[in-house]
Write an enzyme that holds these catalytic residues in place. Structure first.
Site, mmCIF file in Angstrom:
data_model
loop_
_atom_site.group_PDB
_atom_site.id
_atom_site.type_symbol
_atom_site.label_atom_id
_atom_site.label_comp_id
_atom_site.label_asym_id
_atom_site.label_seq_id
_atom_site.Cartn_x
_atom_site.Cartn_y
_atom_site.Cartn_z
ATOM 1 N N PHE A 95 0.279 -8.456 7.415
ATOM 2 C CA PHE A 95 -0.458 -8.042 6.474
ATOM 3 C C PHE A 95 -0.223 -6.577 6.187
ATOM 4 O O PHE A 95 0.295 -5.676 6.953
ATOM 5 C CB PHE A 95 -1.644 -7.799 7.295
ATOM 6 C CG PHE A 95 -3.182 -7.379 6.323
ATOM 7 C CD1 PHE A 95 -3.483 -8.125 5.382
ATOM 8 C CD2 PHE A 95 -3.645 -6.185 6.945
ATOM 9 C CE1 PHE A 95 -4.516 -7.492 4.521
ATOM 10 C CE2 PHE A 95 -4.751 -5.618 5.981
ATOM 11 C CZ PHE A 95 -5.177 -6.137 4.934
ATOM 12 N N LYS A 123 3.664 1.603 12.982
ATOM 13 C CA LYS A 123 2.635 2.107 14.044
ATOM 14 C C LYS A 123 3.014 2.092 15.392
ATOM 15 O O LYS A 123 2.387 2.936 16.294
ATOM 16 C CB LYS A 123 1.451 0.822 13.916
ATOM 17 C CG LYS A 123 0.526 1.317 14.749
ATOM 18 C CD LYS A 123 -1.164 0.602 14.198
ATOM 19 C CE LYS A 123 -2.187 0.925 14.993
ATOM 20 N NZ LYS A 123 -3.629 0.919 14.397
ATOM 21 N N MET A 150 1.577 9.720 -29.432
ATOM 22 C CA MET A 150 2.921 9.830 -29.464
ATOM 23 C C MET A 150 3.554 8.608 -29.913
ATOM 24 O O MET A 150 4.522 8.469 -30.756
ATOM 25 C CB MET A 150 3.636 10.185 -27.974
ATOM 26 C CG MET A 150 5.152 10.599 -28.091
ATOM 27 S SD MET A 150 5.492 11.934 -29.272
ATOM 28 C CE MET A 150 5.706 13.208 -28.148
#
Lengths: 173, 551
Positions: free
Chosen positions: B113, B163, B465
């Site tokens: 995930f 982590k 532009m």
């Protein structure tokens, strides 16, 4: 002038580094004809040999862009006059009946060796310059190539010098 | 001392002198944010509304501060939202440290995930990047990253920290050796040929880029210009390198550059190019560009010398050092004839003043209303070119604009980072309805940070532009450039908690700006301009001064 050229690259021996080097070629729109990689005498480093086709502009840019990569420790553009190079090939050929003798002769002529065989095929190993390998393939083509696998060129500078001690070689130098 | 990875990160940031970071929390950076919570007295974290805003803010902060900006994002979408901002910093050589969380090492490679290979994704747009798989390497990696980002040709470095590495412990000694190779080896500084070329030249021209700002070589450039009677042209990244008021500063050259600058460049027999990369937008047709002229290219990055334009003389090294050496060896040469010619080019630029509500007058009014050291950010498009043409920058590092990547949506984040870097003094963002629409959500950040940001929105209802190109090259087929949005920008600003105004004349604008000065919080001023205002002069792509469109 467009031609083939070879660079030797010494890189840190950790994951992802090959990806950085080949990714740089892709990103800068440089082609890779062959690439060979393996650990050096110092396990902290790997050596990558890359053969490309391009002009002088590309030659110079390849070296200078590679030198900017953090994991690249040394880049040398090999001078064909002052370097030695070799390539390996494994080639599996159809070898039925009378063809067998021709094939054995061809392998012999090229100083190759038979790695594997049975009644209907021979797998040979050929070592030498890329040109020699090209020429073997051409000679073997009429006999029936089942598959082949080339290592890509590996090359070194002639003489006693270690690549790490060589000054940076620019194409114009 | 044993510390967790998250603690090591915070300690090392403090050790690097970082006191402000930009970012957005998420699942895989919870540990880092927990440490930031505990260390709020040492590091101020600026929460943005979107990671792209955070990375542009870190970029703007770095440009103003002349030191790496730091941004933190979580794994997966947090990390991918940084990509545009990292590419932007890469193309403009801005020192940036991007820190991303990732899933634990045991989950890497399993499409977990919010897992992406951000190291792979960002590889072509960073100076270097890392994934730290072992907490033991974290301290060294962080130290290396700061050196890489901020030395040689500067640029972004990304560090992906899974982590599991954030929670694992390792020694933090602040004493580890780092291994960063120096770019010195490539430096070549054979000045003799350069000195000879300068001595032979009759019409020398100095072309300055962002490298002059990075090297802090403004003084040396001006000294060189005075010594040689050489006018100075600027690349877009070089705009604030030389004070506008310096009489030989001709401003930007190239596609939308000033006439005098492009004309002097085309007339020159010697171009001394410093810290530029000869982008296609700056050179047009490169063979016309260098025709009949010698080029000396000075750059810190050896690969830039000969990449886009082949100079006769390449000097690789720190611009300040190279110029200092050069200056000590060249005599003063007054060259009135050349200066007279340059004056004639400048005269051709003169315009009759008027008080219409045009981009030129709007920017002129803003310019005269704010202090000289005001940070001015832009987005990308017509308003960006107008700002560069008309705003009179007197100090380096005061213009924040997306040069190489041309990132619409850069401005809001950059203005936030730039404002914070400049002591939260009044800051200007000149933008347009198109660009502002991309990252206007960062109004929320400007409000929550109470930043005195004045957003001048040049509103023409179109993507100006692109429309300009469609007018000139696509027979006015305005494919998808007419917005028809009906957005009420002042009301939108108020909905965010900012102030919102509409100006329809210069007098309106003057009143609004006058009332706004020295007030807290951001405000937006919606300035409706003519739909067909064009950016001129214009040298079509691949063209040269011969093709310049002036009116």
């Amino acid at each position: 002038m467009i031609g083939k050229f070879t660079v030797s690259v010494i890189v840190s021996n950790h994951f992802g580094v090959l990806n950085r080097v080949s990714g740089l070629y892709a990103k800068r729109n440089y082609n890779i004809d062959s690439l060979a990689v393996g650990e050096t005498e110092n396990p902290a480093y790997s050596r990558i040999t890359i053969v490309s086709t391009g002009d002088d502009y590309m030659k110079e840019q390849v070296v200078r862009q590679l030198e900017k990569l953090h994991d690249v420790k040394k880049v040398v553009l090999l001078d064909p006059e002052n370097s030695v190079g070799v390539e390996h090939m494994l080639i599996k050929l159809k070898a039925e009946g009378e063809a067998k003798a021709d094939i054995s002769q061809l392998i012999n002529d090229y100083g190759g060796s038979v790695m594997d065989f049975s009644s209907d095929f021979i797998t040979a190993e050929i070592t030498g310059s890329s040109k020699k390998i090209d020429s073997f393939i051409e000679a073997a083509r009429p006999l029936g190539i089942l598959e082949l696998c080339r290592s890509g060129l590996i090359a070194m500078i002639q003489g006693t010098k270690n690549i790490m001690s060589v000054a940076n070689l620019d194409p114009e130098e | 001392m044993k510390l967790t990875g998250a603690q090591i990160l915070v300690e090392e940031l403090v050790n690097q002198g970082v006191d402000t970071i930009f970012g957005y929390p998420g699942g895989q950076v919870l540990n880092i944010y927990d440490e930031l919570y505990k260390n709020a007295h040492r590091i101020r974290h600026v929460l943005t509304a979107h990671e792209q805003g955070a990375v542009h803010a870190a970029d703007g902060y770095a440009r103003v501060m002349d030191r790496p900006g730091v941004v933190i994002a979580t794994s997966g979408p947090g990390a991918t939202n940084l990509v545009t901002g990292i590419a932007n910093a890469y193309l403009d050589s801005v020192p940036l440290i991007a820190i991303t969380g990732n899933v634990s090492t045991s989950l890497l490679g399993r499409d977990s995930f919010q897992e992406v290979d951000i190291v792979g994704i960002t590889q072509p747009i960073v100076k270097h990047n890392y994934i730290v798989r072992d907490v033991k390497n974290l301290e060294q990696t962080l130290k290396e990253a700061f050196v890489i980002a901020n030395t040689g040709r500067k640029g972004p470095v990304l560090i992906d920290i899974p982590k599991s590495v954030q929670v694992s412990e390792a020694d933090y000694s602040n004493n580890v050796k780092i291994c960063v190779k120096s770019s010195e080896a490539r430096r070549t500084c054979d000045l003799t040929t350069a000195i000879n070329a300068i001595a032979e030249s009759k019409k020398p021209f100095i072309y300055c880029g962002g490298g002059v700002i990075s090297a802090g070589a403004q003084e040396q450039i001006i000294e060189l210009s005075k010594k040689l009677s050489a006018p100075i042209g600027l690349s877009m990244m070089g705009i604030s390198a030389i004070p506008y008021s310096y009489d030989l500063n001709l401003g930007m050259c190239g596609m939308h550059g000033r006439y005098a600058s492009s004309a002097a460049q085309a007339e020159a027999d010697l171009i001394i190019a410093a810290g530029v990369r000869f982008s296609d937008r700056a050179t047009g047709n490169t063979s016309e560009y260098t025709k009949g002229c010698t080029v000396i290219h000075i750059d810190i990055d050896a690969s830039e010398i000969g990449k886009n334009v082949s100079p006769q003389i390449g000097l690789c090294g720190d611009i300040k050092e190279v110029l200092t050496q050069l200056l000590s060896r060249i005599p003063e040469r007054k060259n009135q004839e050349w200066l007279d010619m340059v004056t004639k080019f400048k005269e051709k630029e003169a315009v009759e003043p008027n008080d219409e509500f045009t981009p030129r007058n709007i920017i002129g009014l803003i310019n005269s209303s704010f202090a000289k050291d005001t940070v001015v950010a832009t987005d990308v498009g017509q308003h960006q070119m107008w700002t560069i043409q008309y705003y009179k920058f007197e100090q380096p590092r005061r213009l924040l604009t997306s040069g190489g990547l041309g990132t619409m949506g850069f401005g809001m984040g950059a203005a936030i980072g730039g404002c914070i870097a400049n002591g939260r003094k009044p800051t200007v963002l000149i933008t347009s309805d198109g660009s502002f629409g991309m990252n206007l959500t960062e109004l929320a950040t400007a409000v929550s940070q109470e930043l005195p940001l004045v957003i001048v929105l040049l509103n023409n209802g179109v993507l100006g532009m692109v429309r300009q190109w469609q007018t000139l090259f696509y027979d006015k087929r305005y494919s998808q450039t007419t917005l028809q949005r009906k957005t009420d920008f002042p009301l939108l600003a108020r909905a965010f908690g900012a102030e919102g105004y509409a100006a329809e004349s210069l007098a309106d604008l003057e009143d609004i700006v006058g009332n706004r000065l020295n007030r807290k919080g951001p405000c937006l001023i919606d300035c409706k301009i003519n739909i067909d205002e064009k950016v001129l002069p214009f040298i079509p792509p691949g063209g040269s001064i011969k093709d310049i469109v002036l009116h």
